[in-house]
Design a protein around this motif. Sequence first.
Motif, short mmCIF file in Angstrom:
data_model
loop_
_atom_site.label_atom_id
_atom_site.label_comp_id
_atom_site.label_asym_id
_atom_site.label_seq_id
_atom_site.Cartn_x
_atom_site.Cartn_y
_atom_site.Cartn_z
N ARG A 25 0.82 -1.21 0.00
CA ARG A 25 0.00 0.00 0.00
C ARG A 25 0.86 1.27 0.00
O ARG A 25 0.33 2.36 -0.08
N ARG A 26 2.18 1.10 0.09
CA ARG A 26 3.14 2.21 0.05
C ARG A 26 2.83 3.27 1.11
O ARG A 26 2.82 4.46 0.83
N VAL A 27 2.59 2.82 2.34
CA VAL A 27 2.29 3.75 3.43
C VAL A 27 3.55 4.32 4.06
O VAL A 27 3.48 5.36 4.72
N PHE A 28 4.68 3.67 3.86
CA PHE A 28 5.91 4.11 4.51
C PHE A 28 6.81 4.93 3.59
O PHE A 28 6.94 4.64 2.41
N ARG A 29 7.40 5.94 4.20
CA ARG A 29 8.49 6.68 3.60
C ARG A 29 9.69 6.49 4.52
O ARG A 29 9.52 6.06 5.67
N PHE A 30 10.87 6.80 4.05
CA PHE A 30 12.08 6.48 4.79
C PHE A 30 13.01 7.69 4.83
O PHE A 30 13.12 8.42 3.85
N ALA A 31 13.68 7.84 5.97
CA ALA A 31 14.71 8.87 6.12
C ALA A 31 15.88 8.24 6.86
O ALA A 31 15.69 7.65 7.93
N SER A 32 17.04 8.31 6.27
CA SER A 32 18.20 7.76 6.96
C SER A 32 18.62 8.73 8.06
O SER A 32 18.41 9.95 7.94
N MET A 33 19.19 8.20 9.12
CA MET A 33 19.67 9.07 10.19
C MET A 33 20.86 9.90 9.72
O MET A 33 21.24 10.85 10.39
N GLN A 34 21.40 9.57 8.56
CA GLN A 34 22.51 10.34 8.00
C GLN A 34 22.01 11.55 7.20
O GLN A 34 22.81 12.39 6.80
N SER A 35 20.71 11.64 6.96
CA SER A 35 20.15 12.75 6.18
C SER A 35 19.72 13.88 7.12
O SER A 35 19.51 13.66 8.32
N SER A 36 19.56 15.07 6.57
CA SER A 36 19.12 16.19 7.41
C SER A 36 17.70 15.95 7.92
O SER A 36 17.37 16.31 9.06
N ALA A 37 16.84 15.30 7.13
CA ALA A 37 15.49 14.98 7.59
C ALA A 37 15.54 13.99 8.75
O ALA A 37 14.82 14.15 9.74
N GLY A 38 16.38 12.98 8.62
CA GLY A 38 16.51 12.00 9.69
C GLY A 38 17.00 12.62 10.98
O GLY A 38 16.46 12.36 12.06
N VAL A 39 18.00 13.48 10.88
CA VAL A 39 18.51 14.18 12.07
C VAL A 39 17.42 15.03 12.70
O VAL A 39 17.22 15.02 13.92
N ALA A 40 16.67 15.76 11.88
CA ALA A 40 15.60 16.62 12.40
C ALA A 40 14.51 15.80 13.09
O ALA A 40 14.04 16.16 14.17
N LEU A 41 14.12 14.68 12.49
CA LEU A 41 13.07 13.84 13.08
C LEU A 41 13.55 13.19 14.39
O LEU A 41 12.79 13.11 15.36
N LEU A 42 14.80 12.76 14.42
CA LEU A 42 15.35 12.19 15.64
C LEU A 42 15.42 13.24 16.74
O LEU A 42 15.07 12.97 17.90
N THR A 43 15.84 14.43 16.39
CA THR A 43 15.93 15.52 17.36
C THR A 43 14.55 15.86 17.91
O THR A 43 14.38 16.04 19.11
#
Length: 135
Positions: A25-43
């Motif tokens: 169903r393609r419900v997931f998107r992905f962000a690596s913790m090495q990306s700026s999006a990943g860092v922002a979401l983790l923060t």
Amino acid sequence: MIIVFDAKCLICSTWVQFLLKHDRRRVFRFASMQSSAGVALLTQAGLSVTRLETLLLVDGERSYQHTAAIFRVLHQLGFPWKLAWIIWPLPAFIRDGAYRWIARNRYRLFGSSESCFLPAAKDRLRFVEDMSEII
């Protein structure tokens, strides 16, 4: 829903490849913790980028970590994957303790890559690099 993962970790990258294959169903998107999006979401979730011991599932304003994230992801995949909930009654300190131990030792147990996981061309739009891509 966005899954933040360690793109240099071989088990994490294998998990993402599994999800790309089974998320029909393609419900997931992905962000690596090495990306700026990943860092922002983790923060935003109050997690340390340098000592990350979990994957992070972001679902709107809510976020989930450890086994709670895994169960919610598998539930979204449907049958037979959502049968994993059968393990939910185990106390969280046991489930999450085992999860954190594996996460702390993931490079030693499963290996790591010098370069980050790169998705196939057909899946690239499902990967978020910076926060401007999150709608």
